[in-house]
Design a protein around this motif. Structure first.
Motif, mmCIF file in Angstrom:
data_model
loop_
_atom_site.group_PDB
_atom_site.id
_atom_site.type_symbol
_atom_site.label_atom_id
_atom_site.label_comp_id
_atom_site.label_asym_id
_atom_site.label_seq_id
_atom_site.Cartn_x
_atom_site.Cartn_y
_atom_site.Cartn_z
ATOM 1 N N LYS A 112 14.473 24.383 -11.103
ATOM 2 C CA LYS A 112 15.338 23.972 -9.999
ATOM 3 C C LYS A 112 14.536 24.145 -8.714
ATOM 4 O O LYS A 112 14.113 25.242 -8.381
ATOM 5 N N ARG A 123 11.528 13.656 -6.975
ATOM 6 C CA ARG A 123 12.492 13.114 -7.942
ATOM 7 C C ARG A 123 11.884 11.964 -8.734
ATOM 8 O O ARG A 123 12.114 11.825 -9.929
ATOM 9 N N ASN A 162 13.534 18.182 -10.816
ATOM 10 C CA ASN A 162 14.938 18.508 -10.581
ATOM 11 C C ASN A 162 15.103 19.144 -9.197
ATOM 12 O O ASN A 162 14.912 20.344 -9.030
#
Length: 135
Positions: A45, A66, A71
């Protein structure tokens, strides 16, 4: 001749005479296995924060990442907006992930930050990203 069962150490400890020491390791050479990262780059993340006053820098960088299949979970401004250098902050045990990101963002440095969860990376963009042609 190639001898793989020993290490050799050269020392200059006897008044200018060189000694060569043969050291036998207590582990089998080649037996050390590299551990695989617990999280892959696509699973991490990533927070992308603008550390400058360059409008749209975080949004444009996040879109670029992206498109690389990463992510992105947060886009915003850093609390300090005078960063000169882009820094990838990574948690303990995730240096390999930071290195991979540094290849995608070639102007970035990477620093371990213990406060981050194991599956998080924080990128604070600096002025050195101005004109980054990867985007």
């Amino acid at each position: 001749m190639c001898i793989r069962d020993s290490l050799y150490y050269h020392s200059n400890c006897r008044g200018g005479n060189w000694d060569i020491w043969r050291i036998k390791p207590n582990i089998e050479l080649g037996a050390i296995k590299k551990t695989e990262p617990s999280v892959s780059l696509s699973q991490v993340k990533i927070e992308v924060l603008n550390g400058t006053r360059i409008n749209g820098l975080a949004a444009n960088t996040a879109e670029f990442l992206r498109q690389k299949g990463l992510n992105i979970v947060e886009i915003g401004n850093a609390s300090v907006r005078t960063a000169k250098q882009t820094i990838i902050y990574y948690p303990s045990g995730s240096k390999d992930i930071a290195l991979k990101l540094a290849h995608i963002i070639p102007r970035a440095q990477y620093i371990q930050l213990g406060k981050l969860p194991a599956d998080h990376i924080r990128i604070v963009l600096g002025k050195n990203m101005k004109g980054f042609t990867g985007m």
